[in-house]
Design a protein around this motif. Structure first.
Motif, PDB file in Angstrom:
ATOM      1  N   UNK A 121       0.810  -1.302  -0.145  1.00 25.21           N
ATOM      2  CA  UNK A 121       0.122  -0.343   0.022  1.00 25.21           C
ATOM      3  C   UNK A 121       0.693   1.367   0.181  1.00 25.21           C
ATOM      4  N   UNK A 122       1.863   1.497   0.462  1.00 18.03           N
ATOM      5  CA  UNK A 122       2.564   2.397   1.390  1.00 18.03           C
ATOM      6  C   UNK A 122       4.008   2.398  -0.309  1.00 18.03           C
ATOM      7  N   UNK A 123       3.436   1.302  -1.347  1.00 19.21           N
ATOM      8  CA  UNK A 123       4.487   1.630  -2.131  1.00 19.21           C
ATOM      9  C   UNK A 123       3.669   2.073  -4.260  1.00 19.21           C
ATOM     10  N   UNK A 124       2.397   2.024  -3.449  1.00 23.66           N
ATOM     11  CA  UNK A 124       1.578   2.481  -4.176  1.00 23.66           C
ATOM     12  C   UNK A 124       0.885   3.556  -4.061  1.00 23.66           C
ATOM     13  N   UNK A 125       1.086   4.334  -3.430  1.00 27.11           N
ATOM     14  CA  UNK A 125       1.028   5.744  -3.073  1.00 27.11           C
ATOM     15  C   UNK A 125       1.242   5.868  -4.446  1.00 27.11           C
ATOM     16  N   UNK A 126       0.338   7.229  -4.447  1.00 23.30           N
ATOM     17  CA  UNK A 126       0.232   8.320  -6.009  1.00 23.30           C
ATOM     18  C   UNK A 126       0.809   9.487  -5.628  1.00 23.30           C
ATOM     19  N   UNK A 127       1.773   9.663  -5.605  1.00 20.87           N
ATOM     20  CA  UNK A 127       2.842  11.087  -5.697  1.00 20.87           C
ATOM     21  C   UNK A 127       2.408  12.006  -6.252  1.00 20.87           C
ATOM     22  N   UNK A 128       1.931  13.205  -5.851  1.00 25.02           N
ATOM     23  CA  UNK A 128       1.498  14.561  -7.208  1.00 25.02           C
ATOM     24  C   UNK A 128       2.368  16.126  -6.592  1.00 25.02           C
ATOM     25  N   UNK A 130       9.960  -1.652   1.981  1.00 21.83           N
ATOM     26  CA  UNK A 130      10.512   0.270   2.032  1.00 21.83           C
ATOM     27  C   UNK A 130      11.072   0.599   2.592  1.00 21.83           C
ATOM     28  N   UNK A 131      11.895   1.744   1.781  1.00 21.86           N
ATOM     29  CA  UNK A 131      13.363   2.161   2.563  1.00 21.86           C
ATOM     30  C   UNK A 131      12.663   3.735   3.519  1.00 21.86           C
ATOM     31  N   UNK A 153       8.112  10.408   2.204  1.00 24.99           N
ATOM     32  CA  UNK A 153       8.654  11.616   1.572  1.00 24.99           C
ATOM     33  C   UNK A 153       9.347  10.733   0.283  1.00 24.99           C
ATOM     34  N   UNK A 154       9.383  11.207  -0.697  1.00 24.38           N
ATOM     35  CA  UNK A 154      10.391  10.593  -1.946  1.00 24.38           C
ATOM     36  C   UNK A 154      11.944  11.222  -1.746  1.00 24.38           C
ATOM     37  N   UNK A 155      13.089  10.604  -2.533  1.00 32.22           N
ATOM     38  CA  UNK A 155      14.498  10.558  -2.964  1.00 32.22           C
ATOM     39  C   UNK A 155      15.161   9.954  -4.197  1.00 32.22           C
ATOM     40  N   UNK A 156      15.766  10.771  -5.328  1.00 27.27           N
ATOM     41  CA  UNK A 156      16.029  10.543  -6.335  1.00 27.27           C
ATOM     42  C   UNK A 156      14.786   9.374  -6.928  1.00 27.27           C
ATOM     43  N   UNK A 157      13.103   9.556  -7.097  1.00 29.76           N
ATOM     44  CA  UNK A 157      12.029   9.104  -7.820  1.00 29.76           C
ATOM     45  C   UNK A 157      12.125   7.908  -6.753  1.00 29.76           C
ATOM     46  N   UNK A 158      11.979   7.765  -5.899  1.00 27.83           N
ATOM     47  CA  UNK A 158      11.526   6.586  -5.095  1.00 27.83           C
ATOM     48  C   UNK A 158      11.322   6.542  -3.911  1.00 27.83           C
TER      49      UNK A 158
END
Length: 169
Positions: free
Chosen positions: A17-24, A75-76, A124-129
């Motif tokens: 679920x965390x990895x499928x979060x939509x980033x906007x 999860x990182x 959060x995001x880091x280098x697109x991940x």
């Protein structure tokens, strides 16, 4: 109920679920962060996850990067250890910053390969991940805590998170 209702709540989610979060990208005036994450249209800023530590990289006085695996994904996570020399904390009370740095140091010693840990923090995001910027870490001693976390995640999704999402579709 407002669509922002989960914005500052630690939402219990499984790794998939965390990895499928939509980033906007949000509007620059809407918040201090220009990137937001959502699950089924509901904005989420903080999460709680539980898993086994499968990797660990320590950069003393900078950060601890580690991954947790809950069998649905990895999860990182990043735990910052630079509070004493970071400009981000320069406006805060020095005694508060020392306490935050001390707690981060304690948390970093708890994160060891093979241990089952509960992590809470900001998405959060880091280098697109996608990653979790860690607020706190708890080592779980009870082997049942993993299945209880799974059950909690499923129950919360069915009874609360998905219900909220369906109201805004």
């Amino acid at each position: 109920m407002d669509s922002q209702c989960l914005q500052n709540t630690h939402v219990k989610l499984l790794a998939f679920d965390i990895l499928s979060l939509t980033q906007t990208r949000s509007l620059p005036s809407s918040s201090s962060d220009s990137i937001t994450f959502s699950r089924k249209g509901i904005q989420i800023s903080r999460v709680e996850a539980l898993g086994v530590v499968v990797s660990r990289e320590l950069k003393p006085d900078k950060f601890l990067r580690f991954s947790i695996d809950d069998a649905t994904g990895c999860i990182q996570c990043v735990l910052w250890l630079n509070q004493l020399n970071s400009p981000y904390f320069s406006r805060r009370c020095p005694s508060d910053v020392r306490l935050i740095a001390q707690m981060a140091s304690i948390f970093s010693t708890r994160v060891q390969l093979g241990l089952l840990v509960r992590v809470r923090g900001r998405v959060s995001g880091f280098r697109g991940l996608l990653q979790i910027t860690v607020d706190d870490v708890v080592v779980e001693k009870d082997p049942n805590s993993e299945i209880l976390h799974w059950l909690d995640c499923i129950k919360m999704a069915r009874k609360h998170y998905d219900v909220l999402a369906s109201k805004f579709v």
